[in-house]
Design a protein around this motif. Structure first.
Motif, PDB file in Angstrom:
ATOM      1  N   ILE A 101       0.846  -1.194   0.000  1.00 47.39           N
ATOM      2  CA  ILE A 101       0.000   0.000   0.000  1.00 47.39           C
ATOM      3  C   ILE A 101       0.882   1.244   0.000  1.00 47.39           C
ATOM      4  CG2 ILE A 101      -1.621   1.380   1.390  1.00 47.39           C
ATOM      5  CD1 ILE A 101      -2.897  -1.265   2.271  1.00 47.39           C
ATOM      6  N   VAL A 102       0.530   2.216  -0.836  1.00 46.03           N
ATOM      7  CA  VAL A 102       1.251   3.488  -0.896  1.00 46.03           C
ATOM      8  C   VAL A 102       0.264   4.620  -0.639  1.00 46.03           C
ATOM      9  CG1 VAL A 102       2.746   4.982  -2.263  1.00 46.03           C
ATOM     10  CG2 VAL A 102       2.804   2.506  -2.633  1.00 46.03           C
ATOM     11  N   LEU A 103       0.627   5.535   0.259  1.00 42.68           N
ATOM     12  CA  LEU A 103      -0.171   6.720   0.543  1.00 42.68           C
ATOM     13  C   LEU A 103       0.509   7.937  -0.064  1.00 42.68           C
ATOM     14  CD1 LEU A 103      -1.095   6.172   4.316  1.00 42.68           C
ATOM     15  CD2 LEU A 103      -2.387   5.498   2.283  1.00 42.68           C
ATOM     16  N   PHE A 104      -0.304   8.808  -0.679  1.00 44.32           N
ATOM     17  CA  PHE A 104       0.198  10.005  -1.351  1.00 44.32           C
ATOM     18  C   PHE A 104      -0.472  11.242  -0.760  1.00 44.32           C
ATOM     19  CE2 PHE A 104       0.235   6.482  -4.345  1.00 44.32           C
ATOM     20  CZ  PHE A 104       1.517   6.533  -4.879  1.00 44.32           C
ATOM     21  N   ASP A 105       0.315  12.307  -0.620  1.00 44.45           N
ATOM     22  CA  ASP A 105      -0.196  13.565  -0.086  1.00 44.45           C
ATOM     23  C   ASP A 105      -1.306  14.099  -0.986  1.00 44.45           C
ATOM     24  OD1 ASP A 105      -0.039  16.729   0.054  1.00 44.45           O
ATOM     25  OD2 ASP A 105       0.749  15.950   1.932  1.00 44.45           O
ATOM     26  N   GLU A 106      -2.441  14.458  -0.372  1.00 42.16           N
ATOM     27  CA  GLU A 106      -3.579  14.897  -1.182  1.00 42.16           C
ATOM     28  C   GLU A 106      -3.365  16.285  -1.785  1.00 42.16           C
ATOM     29  OE1 GLU A 106      -7.289  15.742   0.741  1.00 42.16           O
ATOM     30  OE2 GLU A 106      -6.324  16.368   2.597  1.00 42.16           O
ATOM     31  N   ALA A 107      -2.440  17.075  -1.222  1.00 42.76           N
ATOM     32  CA  ALA A 107      -2.208  18.424  -1.738  1.00 42.76           C
ATOM     33  C   ALA A 107      -1.177  18.452  -2.857  1.00 42.76           C
ATOM     34  CB  ALA A 107      -1.763  19.347  -0.603  1.00 42.76           C
ATOM     35  N   THR A 108      -0.193  17.552  -2.801  1.00 36.05           N
ATOM     36  CA  THR A 108       0.901  17.600  -3.774  1.00 36.05           C
ATOM     37  C   THR A 108       1.071  16.326  -4.591  1.00 36.05           C
ATOM     38  OG1 THR A 108       2.561  16.738  -2.223  1.00 36.05           O
ATOM     39  CG2 THR A 108       2.156  19.130  -2.198  1.00 36.05           C
TER      40      THR A 108
END
Length: 329
Positions: A101-108
């Motif tokens: 699982i990879v999480l990504f910043d919602e703003a950038t």
């Protein structure tokens, strides 16, 4: 005033990314919080508050397949889970479901966390089924049967006592010794070889096998029983189709009726309108069961909402605890 750079002059550079191992993930996912988060997650999907797009597939002939499962809701990171289902892995002493699982910043869009998804895949699948038990089983349900003593059997057995005060949970398995070992981990569990007798005596039946054919007979299920099924094994699967004619079917999403591996083998060819989406039912009532005699059936395939809920619990817990390995990416 800083001089503006052109796109050609800007590079990502080194960024710190949190790495969470399987043990880290398990440490920060509290079972009760997971059940509560999933129940609300079903409602959020039904309200259109969470994006859960279709999941593309890559197939490796004769080996297995990979699904990419993205999800996002406002106020938190975007998530993608890559899950690989390779049945031959058990012969190599590896789980047949492996996931990252990879999480990504919602703003950038920057990468924030990479975590093991194998434990999450197992626990969220069982937890979603147990949510169905919590909201659909009769309030007076006291006897349950778990069919299967593998990963899903283990996770079901750990979660079921959180939603009902069961007097007895029967555990059955193709290999009885496996059922004996699993039942020994729970005070109210009992390993049995008579599957029919266990099902006939149960208020809740949880199918958690890897069977290519139905593991119970529809006629064994008495009125008022709730049946859940999480197994995936085409072409037929563990759930008897005849039971769907006797009971009311609940699914996570309409995609459950799509061809495998996206959809459920047991639902192939059925009209999607024959199923009720659990989240939509929960928007109307916290307890969607119509009466004490109704047979309710929950067939799971797994949707990315479930992974996002579990991953956020793990990530947020690690952030608060200042835990996790930092890597330069």
């Amino acid at each position: 005033m800083t001089e503006r750079k052109s796109a050609a002059e800007i590079r990502k550079g080194e960024q710190r990314v949190m790495i969470l191992s399987e043990a880290d993930v398990e440490r920060f996912i509290a079972p009760r919080a997971l059940l509560d988060g999933l129940r609300e997650g079903f409602r959020q999907v039904a309200r259109g508050e969470m994006q859960v797009p279709p999941r593309p597939e890559i197939s490796v002939p004769g080996k297995g397949f990979m699904l990419s499962m993205p999800a996002w809701r406002a106020g938190g990171p975007m998530m993608v889970k890559m899950v690989n289902v390779f049945e031959g892995n058990l012969e190599l002493d590896l789980p047949n479901h492996l996931a990252t699982i990879v999480l990504f910043d919602e703003a950038t869009g920057a990468t924030r966390c990479i975590m093991d998804g194998t434990y999450i895949t197992g626990v969220r699948t069982a937890a979603s089924a147990v949510v169905s038990v919590e909201v659909l089983a009769r309030e007076d349900a006291r006897v349950a049967t778990v069919v299967g003593a593998g990963v899903q059997g283990r996770e079901h057995l750990g979660l079921l006592p959180l939603v009902r005060d069961f007097d007895r949970i029967y555990v059955t398995s193709l290999v009885h010794e496996d059922a004996v070992r699993l039942a020994a981990t729970c005070p109210v569990a009992e390993a049995v070889e008579d599957v029919e007798g266990a099902v006939r005596a149960s208020d809740v039946v949880c199918l958690a096998s890897h069977s290519y054919a139905p593991v119970i007979d529809s006629g064994w299920v008495r009125e008022g029983t709730h049946v859940s099924s999480v197994g995936y094994a085409p072409p037929k699967g563990e759930l008897p189709v005849e039971l769907l004619r006797r009971g009311r079917l609940f699914v996570e999403d309409r995609c459950a009726f799509e061809p495998v591996p996206v959809g459920c083998a047991e639902l192939a060819g059925l009209d999607p309108d024959c199923g009720t989406v659990l989240g939509e039912a929960l928007l109307r009532s916290d307890r969607p069961r119509r009466d004490a005699r109704e047979i309710t059936v929950y067939k799971a395939m797994g949707i990315a909402m479930e992974d996002l809920v579990a991953a956020r619990l793990a990530y947020d817990g690690a952030v608060v605890a200042g835990h996790g390995t930092a890597a330069v990416f």
